[in-house]
Design an enzyme around this catalytic site. Structure first.
Site, short mmCIF file in Angstrom:
data_model
loop_
_atom_site.label_atom_id
_atom_site.label_comp_id
_atom_site.label_asym_id
_atom_site.label_seq_id
_atom_site.Cartn_x
_atom_site.Cartn_y
_atom_site.Cartn_z
CG HIS A 39 -2.18 0.76 0.99
ND1 HIS A 39 -3.32 0.15 0.55
CD2 HIS A 39 -2.49 2.07 1.13
CE1 HIS A 39 -4.28 1.06 0.43
NE2 HIS A 39 -3.80 2.24 0.77
CG ASP A 55 -10.47 3.60 4.73
OD1 ASP A 55 -9.98 4.62 5.25
OD2 ASP A 55 -10.11 3.18 3.62
NE ARG A 104 -8.15 11.18 6.03
CZ ARG A 104 -7.32 10.22 5.57
NH1 ARG A 104 -7.74 8.98 5.41
NH2 ARG A 104 -6.07 10.49 5.30
CB SER A 122 -6.95 5.50 6.09
OG SER A 122 -7.24 5.20 4.76
CE LYS A 154 -7.33 1.56 2.16
NZ LYS A 154 -7.57 2.85 2.82
N1 URA Z 1 -4.06 5.63 1.27
C1 URA Z 1 -5.07 5.27 2.09
O1 URA Z 1 -5.63 4.19 1.96
N2 URA Z 1 -5.46 6.12 3.03
C2 URA Z 1 -4.88 7.32 3.22
O2 URA Z 1 -5.29 8.04 4.10
C3 URA Z 1 -3.82 7.70 2.37
C4 URA Z 1 -3.42 6.82 1.39
#
Ligand code: URA
Length: 434
Positions: free
Chosen positions: A84, A163, A170, A185, A189
């Site tokens: 990620h 999320d 956001r 966040s 995930k």
């Molecule tokens: N990627 C994400 O999943 N969340 C964030 O807040 C920033 C990047």
């Protein structure tokens, strides 16, 4: 029962909130009982006052608990890996790393996000592929990782719904660049989808959220490693350069095309380097029992022997999409930006390029905005490159002449061309924290 205005006020005044208060706030928001405007105000209070380690953990935990979780590793009887990024300009890394790692025989089940502020999102990029479905049920997600080896999905009503809602809020309330909200966040995930080992790509530079410095990047990386450790996951964190766009393409369909070129060993050097490095690390964290060097060799082979491209096609078809590059949307207007003088490119600022792509229609200003998948910018000249006067620096892909002209001015202003080479020279990966 919590009084939400009290929680906003206490956080605004710099007080710590209890785990149960954070949980009730997040779960109430997910159920639709706490309205967007209150959560937005709370996020802004968090922006100014921050969350400590305990509060960030409580927030992550509540987000995971807002929906179902999958123990993908246990279901498949394999060690599952995931990656990620914290978000950058031209960051299409997941689109290339996923097929490479899966082609090497390691299952990848990934949950991605949409665009955030000036940075694009993997889901928006995937939706430029006609027919592609980012919403799979949990059963479909598991079956696809088992049968194909790769699935990339969005947060759903079932998986990390908190999320999904918070992320969209956001994006349009100037509350993206807060370490605790980014860390929770991302890690919620990763934890909910059950990856055993995770490679995180923390962007550093003017195009990273909050114009993150190397020191800031280390802090965010440590925070996510800590959240991973508490959940029993192995996490490696790369700090990577986001002082210029990654690769050449910025914009949804343009980035899909570049990712496919890269898994066919024809990508731009900086992007290809990051993709191979991240892929090698994921392979070395998998159950294949290979080290980093062997992982790198395997990743490179997958790009040259056609197996990564084959995996890409199987994956896209499995999620309902058409993998042919010919069907990707194309913008009707293409306008060149040329070098006003000869010299060396010493700066190509990422943030203005990200904003120009967003204003062309590639990103959102409000939650309900439609994205134009065809538009964007291809920056063919990058930092350190020598250019002649009149040479093409970038191409603008636009819906009409007016927006192309506006973007051309922004893109030209993002370039500096001088007689001296850039003062600092470094590769794409700046540091690794494990
Ligand atoms: N990627 C994400 O999943 N969340 C964030 O807040 C920033 C990047």
């Amino acid at each position: 029962m919590i009084r939400v205005p009290d929680l906003i006020e206490r956080k605004r005044n710099g007080e710590e909130l209890a785990d149960e208060e954070i949980a009730e706030l997040v779960l109430g928001f997910t159920r639709g009982e706490v309205p967007d405007y209150q959560l937005s105000a709370w996020c802004m209070a968090v922006y100014f006052r921050g969350l400590n380690g305990r509060e960030t953990h409580a927030l992550t935990d509540a987000m995971v608990r807002s929906g179902d979780s999958i123990d993908l590793g246990a279901v498949l009887g394999r060690r599952v890996v995931d990656k990620h990024s914290t978000g950058g300009v031209g960051d299409k890394t997941s689109l290339a790393v996923g097929p490479i790692v899966a082609a090497c025989g390691v299952p990848v089940g990934k949950m991605s996000g949409r665009g955030l502020a000036h940075s694009g999102g993997t889901l928006d990029k995937l939706e430029s592929i006609p027919g592609f479905r980012v919403e799979l049920s949990i059963d479909e997600f598991i079956s696809q990782v088992r049968d194909v080896g790769l699935a990339i999905v969005g947060q759903t009503g079932d998986l990390v719904p908190a999320d999904k809602k918070l992320y969209a809020l956001r994006d349009v309330t100037a509350t993206v660049d807060i370490n605790s909200l980014i860390a929770s966040s991302i890690m919620s995930k990763k934890i909910a989808t059950g990856a055993n080992a995770i490679v995180l790509d923390v962007k550093v530079g003017d195009g990273a959220h909050g114009k993150r410095t190397l020191d800031d990047g280390r802090i965010l990386g440590e925070q996510m490693i800590d959240l991973g450790r508490r959940a029993g996951r192995e996490v490696v964190c790369l700090l990577t350069d986001m002082d210029q766009p990654l690769g050449a393409a910025v914009g949804n369909a343009l980035e899909v095309r570049e990712a496919v070129e890269t898994i066919s060993a024809e990508g731009p050097p900086d992007f290809a380097e990051l993709v191979l490095d991240a892929s090698a690390r994921l392979l070395s964290l998998s159950d294949l029992g290979v080290d980093l060097d062997e992982g790198r060799r395997m990743a490179e082979n997958a790009t040259t022997d056609g197996s990564a491209r084959e995996m890409y096609e199987r994956w896209i078809r499995a999620q309902g999409g058409d993998p042919s590059l010919d069907v990707l949307p194309r913008a009707p207007v293409i306008r060149e930006v040329t070098a006003p003088r000869a010299g060396i490119v010493t700066r190509l600022a990422a943030l203005p390029i990200g904003i120009a792509a967003l204003e062309l229609g590639g990103g959102r200003r409000t939650k309900d905005d439609e994205i134009d998948h065809a538009v964007g910018i291809v920056c063919s000249a990058k930092r350190g490159q020598t250019v002649e006067e009149g040479q093409v620096l970038a191409d603008i892909h636009a819906r009409d002449d007016d927006s192309a002209a506006r973007a051309a001015e922004q893109v030209l202003a993002a370039y500096s061309i001088t007689d001296e080479p850039p003062r600092t020279q470094h590769g794409i990966v700046l540091e690794v924290i494990a």
